[in-house]
Structure formats: C-alpha cells, structure tokens
Design an enzyme around this catalytic site. Structure first.
Site, short mmCIF file in Angstrom:
data_model
loop_
_atom_site.label_atom_id
_atom_site.label_comp_id
_atom_site.label_asym_id
_atom_site.label_seq_id
_atom_site.Cartn_x
_atom_site.Cartn_y
_atom_site.Cartn_z
CB CYS A 124 -28.35 68.16 29.27
SG CYS A 124 -26.88 67.07 29.80
CG ASP B 82 -31.08 61.32 33.95
OD1 ASP B 82 -32.54 60.79 34.11
OD2 ASP B 82 -30.61 61.41 35.39
CG ASN C 60 -33.95 70.24 32.74
OD1 ASN C 60 -33.68 68.07 32.17
ND2 ASN C 60 -32.82 70.55 33.34
CG HIS D 173 -30.85 58.87 27.89
ND1 HIS D 173 -30.47 60.78 26.77
CD2 HIS D 173 -30.25 60.33 29.16
CE1 HIS D 173 -30.04 61.50 28.27
NE2 HIS D 173 -29.70 60.79 29.01
CE1 TYR E 175 -26.98 57.71 31.47
CE2 TYR E 175 -29.01 59.19 32.37
CZ TYR E 175 -27.64 58.56 32.00
OH TYR E 175 -27.27 59.57 31.51
CB ALA F 25 -25.05 58.54 34.70
#
Length: 274
Positions: free
Chosen positions: A156, A179, A187, A217, A219, A273
């Site tokens: 990612c 995410d 991160n 994004h 979720y 997710a």
C-alpha cells in the site's frame, strides 16, 4: 494533528462512493497530500490511542528484511496475522523488497544510507516496494500466493524518497491505497520515525515528512468511528526520543525509542477490511 483531521473531513465531504476488493465499500478521493514538520513534535494521532509498540516493531521488522510474522508475534504484534500462511510467511512483501529486491543482492536501504552520506544532492534516493513481478493473483488465497512465490498483499505504501536541504532530511511517501481510519495513523508515525532514524545515522536534523496519497478512503463500516474521532479535540503532539548512541540504521532496537508526553484520547475499535 490538524492535517489528519482535515483529511478525514475532506473525504467525508468530497469523497466518491466506490466498491473495493474486500466488498466492504468505501468513500474515496484520489490525490491528497499532508506535510508534517518534525521539529514541531512527533506526528502521532492524539484523538485516539495508537499502539506504539506495533508501529516500532513493524518498522524494525521491515528494516530486518524479514517477511515472516514470527518476530512480530514474539513481540506481541498481531497486525499481519490475517494474511500469513500456516508457517507465518507473507511472501516477498515490504522487508524483502527494501533489503533484497527481486531476490537479488540489491539492498535499497543500504544504498540510501550511502547516498545520504556521500551524495546528499542526489535525486535518486528512492526506495520502492512496488515490484510487478511478485504482485499477488487476486483470484487465489493469500497462502496460495505465498506458495507461488508471490506477496500475500501488494504494498500500500509503495515508495518513498529522501531529500536533503539546509542540513535537514525530509522524506516523501507515496501511498497508492490508504485505509484512512485504521492504517494511515500508523503509516504517518512509521515513516516519520524512519525519517528521524535516517537523519540521526546520516548526520542530519529531521526535516519534514510529506505523505502523498493515491486512493485515500474511509471504509463504510468505519464511518461512525470517524465521526467520533472528529468530535474530539486534538492534543499537543508528543516528543520522540531516540538513543543518540545508535549510528547504524540496522542496529536500532525497541528500547532505543521513548515517546514522551503522549496523552491521547481513548482508542476506537474498528474491523480491518480483509
């Protein structure tokens, strides 16, 4: 961490409804950037408590070039468990690409340290975890991909670049998929810490950490948690102290890091997710 709250608000207000690989559904924007001046404090989200132990051990695990979760499990870190095979293997994920690109003796981290010490004006100080030859086949399971020599998951946070000016070291991360509620706070802290570590061993002050996103994004099953977090007032950033005796990027241990004055709001649980 106004920058992080601004990102959450931006996605809630401007994001498009999109489907995704996991079938969960997201609200998403494409293209966004945050900047953190590391002299102003360590960018650790304060509107929910983060598990610092996981952040530090995961980063040390990456730097070891390790791709088996045993080291993480031994140190109480479970964030990669869902994707490992029965032997704990993840295939050629981040650590493998950072330290042993494509299975060859290409150690990108060593190359960065050498450039920072001997050619700091270089515009080639990049590390890439994105290797098309080992991207997973989405039609098979995580463990099947690992058995086939592929990564369990594609990276990612795909690549990052260092930049030196006025005696300060800055780092920019490009994250292709983010995410925002669960992953991004980790991160931010991880790459800010890596920047500080690199600065110390290469003889610089820490400058800025710049976080650039592709698909950022939230979720659909994280919306209530995001609203709760946004209702909280950010608190003063903590201070990260690093053992000044460490002069080799591969010599750091968990005990070399001390986070001072971290006073976060309580944690907020949410499902990952998968």
């Amino acid at each position: 961490m106004k920058q992080y709250h601004d990102l959450l608000k931006h996605v809630l207000e401007q994001g498009a409804q999109k489907g995704d690989r996991t079938g969960t559904g997201t609200k998403s924007v494409f293209g966004y950037q945050m900047r953190f001046d590391l002299s102003e404090g360590f960018p650790m989200v304060t509107t929910k408590k983060l598990h610092l132990k996981s952040i530090i051990y995961e980063l040390l695990w990456f730097l070891k070039g390790d791709t088996n979760i045993e080291y993480l499990k031994e140190n109480g870190v479970r964030i990669w468990n869902e994707w490992a095979d029965d032997n704990g293997d993840l295939g050629p994920v981040y650590g493998h690409q950072w330290r042993n690109w494509n299975g060859e003796e290409i150690d990108q981290i060593k190359e960065i340290v050498h450039s920072l010490k001997h050619n700091p004006n270089s515009r080639r100080m990049l590390v890439s975890a994105w290797n098309p030859s080992v991207l997973p086949d989405t039609s098979v399971s995580f463990s099947e991909n690992v058995a086939n020599g592929k990564a369990a998951l594609p990276p990612c946070h795909a690549f990052f670049q260092f930049y030196v000016a006025d005696g300060k070291l800055s780092c920019q991360l490009y994250q292709r998929s983010a995410d925002i509620f669960l992953g991004v706070p980790f991160n931010i802290a991880s790459y800010a810490l890596l920047t500080m570590m690199m600065a110390q061993v290469c003889g610089y002050e820490a400058g800025d950490f710049i976080h650039t996103f592709g698909d950022a994004h939230i979720y659909s099953n994280h919306m209530e948690q995001v609203e709760l977090q946004l209702s909280r007032e950010p608190r003063q950033l903590p201070i990260m102290k690093i053992n000044p005796e460490v002069k080799d990027i591969f010599d750091f241990k968990f005990e070399d890091f001390t986070l001072e004055d971290y006073d976060p709001h309580p944690g907020i649980k949410a499902k990952v997710a998968i």
